[in-house]
Design a protein around this motif. Structure first.
Motif, PDB file in Angstrom:
ATOM      1  N   VAL A  94       0.825  -1.218   0.000  1.00 12.69           N
ATOM      2  CA  VAL A  94       0.000   0.000   0.000  1.00 12.69           C
ATOM      3  C   VAL A  94       0.859   1.268   0.000  1.00 12.69           C
ATOM      4  O   VAL A  94       0.345   2.376  -0.061  1.00 12.69           O
ATOM      5  CB  VAL A  94      -0.984   0.026   1.199  1.00 12.69           C
ATOM      6  CG1 VAL A  94      -2.014  -1.083   1.067  1.00 12.69           C
ATOM      7  CG2 VAL A  94      -0.260  -0.092   2.521  1.00 12.69           C
ATOM      8  N   VAL A  95       2.177   1.093   0.121  1.00 15.93           N
ATOM      9  CA  VAL A  95       3.109   2.223   0.125  1.00 15.93           C
ATOM     10  C   VAL A  95       4.234   1.891  -0.845  1.00 15.93           C
ATOM     11  O   VAL A  95       4.850   0.820  -0.730  1.00 15.93           O
ATOM     12  CB  VAL A  95       3.702   2.430   1.542  1.00 15.93           C
ATOM     13  CG1 VAL A  95       4.848   3.431   1.522  1.00 15.93           C
ATOM     14  CG2 VAL A  95       2.622   2.864   2.532  1.00 15.93           C
ATOM     15  N   ARG A  96       4.473   2.767  -1.821  1.00 16.01           N
ATOM     16  CA  ARG A  96       5.634   2.543  -2.693  1.00 16.01           C
ATOM     17  C   ARG A  96       6.029   3.862  -3.334  1.00 16.01           C
ATOM     18  O   ARG A  96       5.222   4.501  -4.001  1.00 16.01           O
ATOM     19  CB  ARG A  96       5.340   1.512  -3.775  1.00 16.01           C
ATOM     20  CG  ARG A  96       6.605   1.099  -4.504  1.00 16.01           C
ATOM     21  CD  ARG A  96       6.428  -0.099  -5.419  1.00 16.01           C
ATOM     22  NE  ARG A  96       7.702  -0.772  -5.645  1.00 16.01           N
ATOM     23  CZ  ARG A  96       8.678  -0.285  -6.396  1.00 16.01           C
ATOM     24  NH1 ARG A  96       8.542   0.886  -7.009  1.00 16.01           N
ATOM     25  NH2 ARG A  96       9.825  -0.952  -6.538  1.00 16.01           N
ATOM     26  N   LYS A  97       7.263   4.273  -3.118  1.00 13.28           N
ATOM     27  CA  LYS A  97       7.749   5.506  -3.738  1.00 13.28           C
ATOM     28  C   LYS A  97       9.265   5.428  -3.862  1.00 13.28           C
ATOM     29  O   LYS A  97       9.946   4.976  -2.944  1.00 13.28           O
ATOM     30  CB  LYS A  97       7.344   6.714  -2.895  1.00 13.28           C
ATOM     31  CG  LYS A  97       7.590   8.040  -3.581  1.00 13.28           C
ATOM     32  CD  LYS A  97       6.894   9.200  -2.862  1.00 13.28           C
ATOM     33  CE  LYS A  97       6.947  10.452  -3.718  1.00 13.28           C
ATOM     34  NZ  LYS A  97       6.186  11.567  -3.138  1.00 13.28           N
ATOM     35  N   CYS A 117      11.040   3.191  -1.121  1.00 10.01           N
ATOM     36  CA  CYS A 117      10.353   2.909   0.141  1.00 10.01           C
ATOM     37  C   CYS A 117       9.080   2.130  -0.145  1.00 10.01           C
ATOM     38  O   CYS A 117       8.342   2.467  -1.080  1.00 10.01           O
ATOM     39  CB  CYS A 117      10.017   4.220   0.848  1.00 10.01           C
ATOM     40  SG  CYS A 117      11.487   5.170   1.267  1.00 10.01           S
ATOM     41  N   GLU A 118       8.842   1.104   0.670  1.00 12.20           N
ATOM     42  CA  GLU A 118       7.659   0.265   0.475  1.00 12.20           C
ATOM     43  C   GLU A 118       6.996  -0.060   1.805  1.00 12.20           C
ATOM     44  O   GLU A 118       7.652  -0.054   2.853  1.00 12.20           O
ATOM     45  CB  GLU A 118       8.056  -1.062  -0.191  1.00 12.20           C
ATOM     46  CG  GLU A 118       8.395  -0.909  -1.655  1.00 12.20           C
ATOM     47  CD  GLU A 118       8.617  -2.267  -2.328  1.00 12.20           C
ATOM     48  OE1 GLU A 118       8.388  -2.322  -3.537  1.00 12.20           O
ATOM     49  OE2 GLU A 118       8.993  -3.234  -1.652  1.00 12.20           O
ATOM     50  N   LEU A 154       1.652  -2.095   9.062  1.00  5.97           N
ATOM     51  CA  LEU A 154       2.440  -2.147   7.826  1.00  5.97           C
ATOM     52  C   LEU A 154       3.891  -2.451   8.168  1.00  5.97           C
ATOM     53  O   LEU A 154       4.437  -1.886   9.117  1.00  5.97           O
ATOM     54  CB  LEU A 154       2.396  -0.804   7.089  1.00  5.97           C
ATOM     55  CG  LEU A 154       1.025  -0.215   6.753  1.00  5.97           C
ATOM     56  CD1 LEU A 154       1.209   1.110   6.009  1.00  5.97           C
ATOM     57  CD2 LEU A 154       0.210  -1.181   5.901  1.00  5.97           C
ATOM     58  N   ALA A 155       4.505  -3.333   7.390  1.00  5.60           N
ATOM     59  CA  ALA A 155       5.959  -3.512   7.459  1.00  5.60           C
ATOM     60  C   ALA A 155       6.554  -2.570   6.422  1.00  5.60           C
ATOM     61  O   ALA A 155       6.172  -2.609   5.246  1.00  5.60           O
ATOM     62  CB  ALA A 155       6.329  -4.952   7.141  1.00  5.60           C
ATOM     63  N   LEU A 156       7.449  -1.707   6.872  1.00  8.09           N
ATOM     64  CA  LEU A 156       8.015  -0.681   5.990  1.00  8.09           C
ATOM     65  C   LEU A 156       9.483  -0.956   5.722  1.00  8.09           C
ATOM     66  O   LEU A 156      10.189  -1.487   6.579  1.00  8.09           O
ATOM     67  CB  LEU A 156       7.897   0.699   6.658  1.00  8.09           C
ATOM     68  CG  LEU A 156       6.492   1.172   7.036  1.00  8.09           C
ATOM     69  CD1 LEU A 156       6.585   2.420   7.916  1.00  8.09           C
ATOM     70  CD2 LEU A 156       5.682   1.466   5.772  1.00  8.09           C
ATOM     71  N   SER A 157       9.941  -0.570   4.547  1.00  2.00           N
ATOM     72  CA  SER A 157      11.375  -0.687   4.268  1.00  2.00           C
ATOM     73  C   SER A 157      11.815   0.434   3.352  1.00  2.00           C
ATOM     74  O   SER A 157      11.028   0.974   2.572  1.00  2.00           O
ATOM     75  CB  SER A 157      11.701  -2.032   3.601  1.00  2.00           C
ATOM     76  OG  SER A 157      11.122  -2.089   2.316  1.00  2.00           O
ATOM     77  N   ALA A 158      13.082   0.807   3.493  1.00  3.82           N
ATOM     78  CA  ALA A 158      13.747   1.680   2.521  1.00  3.82           C
ATOM     79  C   ALA A 158      14.972   0.910   2.062  1.00  3.82           C
ATOM     80  O   ALA A 158      15.801   0.507   2.886  1.00  3.82           O
ATOM     81  CB  ALA A 158      14.143   3.003   3.159  1.00  3.82           C
ATOM     82  N   LYS A 159      15.022   0.657   0.747  1.00  4.18           N
ATOM     83  CA  LYS A 159      16.145  -0.107   0.198  1.00  4.18           C
ATOM     84  C   LYS A 159      16.858   0.744  -0.849  1.00  4.18           C
ATOM     85  O   LYS A 159      16.226   1.583  -1.501  1.00  4.18           O
ATOM     86  CB  LYS A 159      15.635  -1.383  -0.474  1.00  4.18           C
ATOM     87  CG  LYS A 159      14.993  -2.363   0.487  1.00  4.18           C
ATOM     88  CD  LYS A 159      14.479  -3.583  -0.266  1.00  4.18           C
ATOM     89  CE  LYS A 159      13.742  -4.527   0.674  1.00  4.18           C
ATOM     90  NZ  LYS A 159      13.042  -5.593  -0.044  1.00  4.18           N
ATOM     91  N   ASP A 160      18.143   0.484  -1.014  1.00  5.91           N
ATOM     92  CA  ASP A 160      18.868   1.206  -2.064  1.00  5.91           C
ATOM     93  C   ASP A 160      18.710   0.463  -3.395  1.00  5.91           C
ATOM     94  O   ASP A 160      18.015  -0.551  -3.475  1.00  5.91           O
ATOM     95  CB  ASP A 160      20.338   1.420  -1.674  1.00  5.91           C
ATOM     96  CG  ASP A 160      21.143   0.129  -1.652  1.00  5.91           C
ATOM     97  OD1 ASP A 160      20.628  -0.927  -2.063  1.00  5.91           O
ATOM     98  OD2 ASP A 160      22.305   0.182  -1.192  1.00  5.91           O
TER      99      ASP A 160
END
Lengths: 147, 139
Positions: free
Chosen positions: B15-18, B99-100, B117-123
């Motif tokens: 539900v989150v992606r940018k 970010c997801e 929500l499980a959130l992550s920021a990946k390179d």
């Protein structure tokens, strides 16, 4: 190494006003275009009584208006070059809005050594109240000190 | 998939992606001023080297600001009850963060129906920089 006797210590409080100009600088810096942070009408439609602030902005306000932004490190005798940010949390209880005057009251909640003393984790919880005395948020941070 | 009748997402839904532009030294200087975090380790390479790092690196809170931006693009900011993250590894200059957020469960929190929500920021290499979570009220 940080002395565990500092657990429970209340650190200097900070008062900060949510000024629209410096909020705009923050929004522009991170490329934040969500209308609830820019347009009072859009904020109202989402149920806010004024312009909203982004979810991490309260953390910034505490540093922006502190007499010495790293006072909590100085108080605990921690060298700025040896710290990393380990964890950060926000609990939101009521909206923080542009023109609010917020009071930040940090307290050391835990100090623990990790990796055989190579690292020390310092946990700090900051209670945030607004100009009406409403408890609007809690900020929790874990600072990692490289010993 | 969002349930047609309830309008609710399902466990596992993204539900989150940018995605964000590469982190530049210029951005770190601007963020230093905008955030009040004047730790020279993020802008002064001499200081960073003395502290044992090969270069300056991004403020964790800059990456978290991006994660927060992605979060409130994906869900209503007024419904976010908590938002937290662990800074899993240092975000270097040049990193391009994506970010997801995925729904992991539905729960009651502070007397409200919520989703976690499980959130992550990946390179760009898929390395996790931030691993977090948010509790978001459903209405």
């Amino acid at each position: 190494m940080v002395d565990r006797s500092a657990i429970g210590r209340v650190l200097p409080s900070v008062k900060a006003r949510v000024e629209p100009g410096r909020l705009r600088y923050f929004l522009k810096t991170i490329g934040e275009c969500n209308p609830i942070y820019h347009d009072p009408e859009a904020a109202r439609k989402e149920g806010y009584s004024g312009l909203a602030v982004p979810p991490t902005y309260s953390f910034c306000l505490e540093m922006l208006d502190a007499d010495q932004p790293f006072a909590m490190l100085t108080e605990l005798d921690i060298d700025l070059g040896r710290v990393l940010h380990g964890e950060q949390g926000f609990a939101y209880y009521a909206p923080m809005l542009v023109d609010d005057c917020l009071t930040f009251q940090p307290e050391v909640t835990d100090i623990a050594d990790k990796k055989g003393g190579a690292l020390t984790m310092v946990a700090i919880r900051t209670k945030v109240t607004n100009q009406r005395g409403v408890h609007v948020a809690d900020l929790t941070r874990t600072i990692v000190v490289r010993n | 998939m969002t349930n047609v009748e309830t309008g609710r997402p399902s466990v596992g839904d993204c539900v989150v992606r940018k995605s964000f532009p590469p982190i530049t030294r210029h951005l770190l200087a601007l963020y230093c001023g905008a955030s009040g975090d004047h730790n020279p380790i993020h802008v002064d390479i001499d200081f960073a080297k003395k502290a044992g790092f090969p270069d300056v690196f991004a403020h964790g809170m800059l990456a978290m600001a991006y994660l927060g931006q992605a979060l409130t693009d994906g869900v209503k900011a007024s419904l976010v009850l908590s938002f937290s993250t662990r800074f899993a590894s240092i975000t270097p200059v040049g990193a391009k963060l994506t970010c997801e957020g995925h729904v992991t469960e539905f729960l009651q929190h502070a007397g409200r129906e919520c989703m976690k929500l499980a959130l992550s920021a990946k390179d760009e290499a898929g390395d996790v920089k931030l691993a977090g979570e948010a509790i978001v009220a459903l209405n």
